[in-house]
Design an enzyme around this catalytic site. Structure first.
Site, PDB file in Angstrom:
ATOM      1  N   SER A   1       0.802  -1.224   0.000  1.00 12.53           N
ATOM      2  CA  SER A   1       0.000   0.000   0.000  1.00 12.53           C
ATOM      3  C   SER A   1       0.830   1.268   0.000  1.00 12.53           C
ATOM      4  O   SER A   1       0.318   2.324  -0.310  1.00 12.53           O
ATOM      5  CB  SER A   1      -0.915   0.012   1.233  1.00 12.53           C
ATOM      6  OG  SER A   1      -0.145   0.084   2.413  1.00 12.53           O
ATOM      7  N   CYS A   2       2.107   1.187   0.363  1.00 14.29           N
ATOM      8  CA  CYS A   2       2.858   2.431   0.525  1.00 14.29           C
ATOM      9  C   CYS A   2       4.330   2.217   0.304  1.00 14.29           C
ATOM     10  O   CYS A   2       5.004   1.618   1.126  1.00 14.29           O
ATOM     11  CB  CYS A   2       2.632   3.021   1.916  1.00 14.29           C
ATOM     12  SG  CYS A   2       3.556   4.550   2.181  1.00 14.29           S
ATOM     13  N   GLY A   3       4.854   2.701  -0.803  1.00 13.76           N
ATOM     14  CA  GLY A   3       6.272   2.556  -1.077  1.00 13.76           C
ATOM     15  C   GLY A   3       7.133   3.524  -0.301  1.00 13.76           C
ATOM     16  O   GLY A   3       8.343   3.462  -0.379  1.00 13.76           O
ATOM     17  N   LEU A   4       6.521   4.450   0.433  1.00  8.72           N
ATOM     18  CA  LEU A   4       7.297   5.405   1.205  1.00  8.72           C
ATOM     19  C   LEU A   4       7.501   4.965   2.650  1.00  8.72           C
ATOM     20  O   LEU A   4       8.210   5.624   3.395  1.00  8.72           O
ATOM     21  CB  LEU A   4       6.592   6.774   1.201  1.00  8.72           C
ATOM     22  CG  LEU A   4       6.572   7.495  -0.144  1.00  8.72           C
ATOM     23  CD1 LEU A   4       5.698   8.725  -0.046  1.00  8.72           C
ATOM     24  CD2 LEU A   4       7.957   7.863  -0.596  1.00  8.72           C
ATOM     25  N   CYS A   5       6.865   3.854   3.050  1.00  7.11           N
ATOM     26  CA  CYS A   5       7.023   3.404   4.428  1.00  7.11           C
ATOM     27  C   CYS A   5       8.483   3.123   4.715  1.00  7.11           C
ATOM     28  O   CYS A   5       9.161   2.463   3.945  1.00  7.11           O
ATOM     29  CB  CYS A   5       6.208   2.128   4.670  1.00  7.11           C
ATOM     30  SG  CYS A   5       4.442   2.362   4.468  1.00  7.11           S
TER      31      CYS A   5
END
Length: 269
Positions: free
Chosen positions: A106-110
């Site tokens: 859901s989130c590649g910035l995590c």
């Protein structure tokens, strides 16, 4: 293997029946750059060379496909490992930004270490789109033919590059929306193929999806789902034409820096 068939039960108001369903494969893929562990991505184990190239470009660790060297992809007991090298001019960047993270779909910035890492440079301003409205709906109608894994499993995102007539010229699938877009960015970079028309994604439009479209040099990004506030701000700051909630009967124009979609207009020329 990117899918497997498993037995399931089907519940209906008046019955329970046995059946089977194709299930999308999701595995951890470890990215090692010049011998240093950089990221572990949960993703579909296909097109990993394209993904790695696109990932290094959108992470700003490489400036072009030529900076990505010696990609070695192999399966391990716990998942997949991709070992890759950087050109001499880019090698120093990995030491500045090494991190160990586990990213979900859901989130590649995590896992970034600070908010300042969001402010990564964008190398160029997107060009003026030259795509008529009819091409947008043509691409939406034709995209399903380029989603074989999603047709089988119903669990997969796609990212596609479309020409000015709305023809899909390249498409990649993955359980992660940002992974699919990285595969597209990498595949286009390897082929030295610019985005002539627009990028179409089957997901919501987040900050990161806008950022990756900017790195790809796309004139326009179109998302099937809704945008986030940060995605809109990022598109406005850098002049990316952004469309969202794209359906067969209507598309929302979220950012139109060239005033292409005025009332009664056919869009780009």
């Amino acid at each position: 293997m990117i899918s497997r068939t498993l037995p399931i039960k089907i519940l209906r108001p008046d019955s329970i029946t046995a059946g089977e369903r194709a299930i999308a494969i999701e595995v951890p893929v470890a990215i090692e750059i010049d011998g240093l562990g950089y990221a572990v991505m949960m993703m579909t184990p296909a097109d990993l060379a394209e993904f790695t190239t696109g990932f290094l470009l959108t992470e700003r660790l490489a400036d072009s496909a030529d900076d990505v060297r010696d990609i070695d992809v192999f399966e391990a007991e716990a998942g997949w490992i991709v070992r890759v090298g950087l050109s001499e001019r880019c090698k120093g960047r990995i030491h500045d930004r090494v991190r160990h993270r586990t990213s979900d779909t859901s989130c590649g910035l995590c896992g970034i270490s600070g908010l300042e890492q969001l402010c990564k440079p964008v190398p160029r301003t997107p060009p003026r789109p030259a795509t008529p409205v009819s091409a947008l709906f043509a691409a939406l109608a034709g995209l399903r033919a380029h989603q074989p894994l999603n047709a089988a499993t119903g669990a997969i995102h796609a990212a596609a590059a479309c020409d000015r007539a709305g023809k899909v010229i390249a498409a990649y699938e993955d359980v992660g929306r940002h992974n699919a877009l990285d595969k597209l960015v990498g595949g286009l970079a390897i082929a030295a193929q610019p985005v002539d028309g627009f990028i179409l994604v089957t997901s919501r439009v987040s900050f990161e999806m806008v950022d990756k479209a900017l790195i790809a040099g796309a004139p326009m990004l179109v998302g099937i789902s809704a945008p986030t506030s940060l995605a809109i701000d990022h598109a406005r700051e850098h002049g990316l034409t952004l469309l969202a909630v794209a359906r067969s009967d209507a598309i929302l124009v979220v950012n139109d820096p060239w005033n292409l979609f005025e009332n009664g207009s056919e869009g780009g020329t």
